[in-house]
Design an enzyme around this catalytic site. Structure first.
Site, short mmCIF file in Angstrom:
data_model
loop_
_atom_site.label_atom_id
_atom_site.label_comp_id
_atom_site.label_asym_id
_atom_site.label_seq_id
_atom_site.Cartn_x
_atom_site.Cartn_y
_atom_site.Cartn_z
N LYS A 22 0.84 -1.22 0.00
CA LYS A 22 0.00 0.00 0.00
C LYS A 22 0.87 1.26 0.00
O LYS A 22 0.63 2.18 -0.77
CB LYS A 22 -0.94 -0.04 1.22
CG LYS A 22 -1.83 1.18 1.35
CD LYS A 22 -3.10 0.86 2.10
CE LYS A 22 -2.89 0.79 3.61
NZ LYS A 22 -2.67 2.12 4.22
N GLY A 94 -5.21 7.77 5.38
CA GLY A 94 -4.30 8.70 6.05
C GLY A 94 -3.10 9.00 5.16
O GLY A 94 -2.68 10.15 5.00
N ARG A 122 -8.90 11.94 12.38
CA ARG A 122 -7.45 11.74 12.60
C ARG A 122 -6.69 13.07 12.57
O ARG A 122 -7.07 13.99 11.85
CB ARG A 122 -6.91 10.74 11.56
CG ARG A 122 -7.56 9.38 11.77
CD ARG A 122 -7.08 8.37 10.77
NE ARG A 122 -5.66 8.10 10.93
CZ ARG A 122 -4.98 7.30 10.11
NH1 ARG A 122 -5.58 6.72 9.09
NH2 ARG A 122 -3.70 7.08 10.31
N GLN A 169 4.51 9.35 7.07
CA GLN A 169 3.55 10.24 6.40
C GLN A 169 3.99 11.69 6.56
O GLN A 169 3.94 12.47 5.60
CB GLN A 169 2.15 10.02 6.98
CG GLN A 169 1.63 8.62 6.68
CD GLN A 169 0.25 8.35 7.25
OE1 GLN A 169 -0.31 9.19 7.96
NE2 GLN A 169 -0.30 7.19 6.94
N ASP A 320 1.71 -0.83 12.00
CA ASP A 320 0.39 -1.33 11.60
C ASP A 320 0.14 -2.76 12.06
O ASP A 320 -0.95 -3.29 11.82
CB ASP A 320 0.26 -1.26 10.07
CG ASP A 320 0.23 0.17 9.58
OD1 ASP A 320 -0.21 1.05 10.34
OD2 ASP A 320 0.65 0.42 8.43
N LYS A 347 -4.64 5.95 14.72
CA LYS A 347 -4.82 5.25 13.44
C LYS A 347 -6.30 5.25 13.05
O LYS A 347 -7.07 6.02 13.60
CB LYS A 347 -4.25 3.83 13.55
CG LYS A 347 -2.73 3.83 13.77
CD LYS A 347 -2.02 4.46 12.58
CE LYS A 347 -0.52 4.56 12.79
NZ LYS A 347 0.14 5.30 11.73
N ARG A 351 -6.41 1.88 18.20
CA ARG A 351 -6.16 0.43 18.12
C ARG A 351 -5.81 -0.20 19.47
O ARG A 351 -5.97 -1.41 19.63
CB ARG A 351 -5.07 0.14 17.07
CG ARG A 351 -5.58 0.34 15.67
CD ARG A 351 -4.54 0.06 14.60
NE ARG A 351 -5.15 0.15 13.28
CZ ARG A 351 -4.49 0.31 12.15
NH1 ARG A 351 -3.17 0.39 12.16
NH2 ARG A 351 -5.12 0.37 10.99
N ARG A 397 -7.54 -3.17 9.70
CA ARG A 397 -6.63 -4.10 10.39
C ARG A 397 -7.27 -4.70 11.65
O ARG A 397 -6.96 -5.82 12.04
CB ARG A 397 -5.31 -3.41 10.70
CG ARG A 397 -4.60 -2.93 9.43
CD ARG A 397 -3.15 -2.62 9.62
NE ARG A 397 -2.68 -1.70 8.60
CZ ARG A 397 -2.36 -2.03 7.35
NH1 ARG A 397 -2.44 -3.29 6.96
NH2 ARG A 397 -1.94 -1.13 6.47
C1 S3P Z 1 2.38 4.82 6.15
C2 S3P Z 1 2.95 5.18 7.32
C3 S3P Z 1 2.48 4.74 8.63
C4 S3P Z 1 1.46 3.63 8.55
C5 S3P Z 1 0.50 3.80 7.42
C6 S3P Z 1 1.25 3.89 6.11
C7 S3P Z 1 2.96 5.34 4.91
O1 S3P Z 1 1.94 5.86 9.27
O2 S3P Z 1 0.74 3.50 9.76
O3 S3P Z 1 -0.40 2.69 7.35
O4 S3P Z 1 2.68 4.78 3.83
O5 S3P Z 1 3.70 6.32 4.96
P1 S3P Z 1 2.90 6.82 10.13
O6 S3P Z 1 4.25 6.73 9.55
O7 S3P Z 1 2.33 8.18 10.05
O8 S3P Z 1 2.86 6.20 11.49
#
Ligand code: S3P
Length: 442
Positions: A22, A94, A122, A169, A320, A347, A351, A397
């Protein structure tokens, strides 16, 4: 509202593939939109989250097609988005919403981002705060939640940002904005989060470096205005999706499965490291590289597990995977303690609460603190009643974790509102049934 039920199963076996990663799929589309020219993407995850990102890019004027299972994207170059009043609905995602905010910050474009009920709860200030420093303008910069209207600038300011959390992110959003800057953009994060953005940008020709600092934090520096050259991308399978059939096999007697072609980037391997420490029979074979990402086949068979203490330093690499690890921990001898996990509260749902509440209904004792959780293992021979209904709370999840748990309870577990599984693993039901799991759509 659709539901699924999962029933006691015997022996999961066989070789399976799970869909594309993903995180890498979102990045392939977003970074692909910034190259100059056409590129192809193979094995893109066609889940609701990723399709929401593709649709947002199309709304912004990008040409994206799918031809014979291969996705094609015609990149516009860096900083070339334009227009105002765009409405981008990122659904449950997100990653899509936060990375696209970074993309928008680097162009003279204005858009409003919205999401579903879960995404709208969020926190977004974590993205707004650094992007304000680049010169992006927000309609209401005090707002922590979607909908958010952002106006970017063609030449954002290069910034140095100390992120309070290790979040890919946040990091990726800042780096995407920094692509249009004339100078260097630096992100310092307390520990290194997944580095798919950095790896992909490097493959496209950007100058980007990661350095470990003396206080164990990491400094990532990107040179602005790189010449991003198109190349075709192959997306490996998602280790976060592979986690479900793998843990299901570890807890279901006599099982033995292999998941093919999985991304085994170290910064995503925390769950696998924990399971091996717990005594799991997990092995990696056929190791290779695809587009700068390490890939392998992962084999797993039924295992007697022991509880462990998971240090805070591992959080970023398994962020995750705590829900599904909690399911494995039920069958362990002794307690499993998860430290420094407050981020789990932000999240798709909280969770920590969701797992403690659901496990309580199954008769498992847990200890919940603000930033930690203890699962009191019931041992390999425990019997669990089941016969209960869990709400997904729009969290894919949580839904998949409880469906895996239902494979070892005496009576079925029903999970309500399972459509959310389509956000990351649309073939979950077929894939689990293929290895012998008794999960049904109700
Ligand atoms: C992700 C980063 C993670 C993860 C999300 C995917 C990404 O979040 O939980 O499912 O693709 O950058 P954070 O890095 O903000 O914790």
């Amino acid at each position: 509202m659709n539901s699924m039920s999962s029933c006691k199963s015997t022996r999961l076996s066989g070789n399976i593939a799970v869909p594309g990663d993903k995180s890498i799929s979102h990045r392939a589309l977003i970074i692909g939109s910034l190259v100059t020219g056409k590129l192809k993407i193979n094995n893109l995850l066609e889940s609701e989250d990723v399709i929401a990102t593709a649709n947002a890019l199309k709304t912004l004027g990008l040409k994206i097609n799918k031809i014979n299972n291969v996705w094609e994207i015609f990149g516009n170059g860096i900083g070339n988005l334009s227009g105002s009043n765009h409405h981008l609905d990122l659904g449950n995602s997100g990653t899509g919403s936060r990375l696209i905010m970074g993309l928008l910050a680097g162009s003279d474009v204005e858009a409003t981002i919205t999401g579903d009920a879960s995404l709208s709860k969020r926190p977004m200030k974590r993205i707004i705060k650094p992007l304000l420093k680049t010169g992006a303008i927000f309609k209401d910069s005090n707002n922590d939640h979607l909908p958010i209207t952002i106006k970017g600038s063609k030449i954002p300011l290069p910034i140095e940002y100390h992120s309070p959390v290790a979040s890919a992110q946040i990091k990726s959003s800042i780096l995407l904005a920094g692509l249009s800057s004339t100078g260097n953009t630096t992100v310092i994060e307390p520990s290194l989060s997944r580095d798919h953005t950095e790896r992909m940008l490097k493959c496209f020709g950007a100058n980007i470096s990661s350095t470990k600092m003396s206080d164990h934090s990491w400094k990532i520096t990107l040179e602005g205005l790189p010449d991003l050259k198109p190349f075709d991308i192959e997306i490996p399978s998602d280790p976060s999706s592979a986690a479900f059939p793998i843990v299901a096999s570890l807890i279901t007697p006599d099982s033995d499965i292999k998941v093919l072609n999985v991304c085994v980037n170290d910064l995503r391997m925390g769950l696998y490291q924990c399971l091996i420490e717990m005594g799991a029979n997990i092995s990696f074979s056929n190791r290779r590289q695809i587009n700068g990402e390490p890939v392998a086949d992962i084999s797993a068979s039924y295992s007697i597990l022991n509880g462990i203490t998971i240090p805070e330093s591992r959080v970023a690499s398994m962020i995750d995977e705590y829900p599904i690890l909690s399911v494995a921990a039920i069958k362990a001898k002794g307690n499993t303690t998860m430290k420094g996990i407050e981020e789990l509260r932000f999240k798709e749902t909280d969770r920590i609460s969701a797992m403690c509440e659901g496990l309580g209904l199954v008769g498992v004792n847990t200890i919940e603190n603000k930033d930690s959780m203890v699962i009191v293992g019931k041992g390999p021979n425990c019997s669990l009643n089941g016969n209960l209904t869990i709400k997904s709370n729009l969290d894919h999840r949580i839904a998949m974790s409880f469906l895996c748990l239902g494979l070892i309870t005496d009576n079925p577990i029903i999970v309500e509102d399972t459509d959310t599984i389509n956000s990351s693993f649309p073939t979950f039901l077929q894939t689990m049934n293929k290895i012998g799991a008794k999960i049904n759509q109700l």
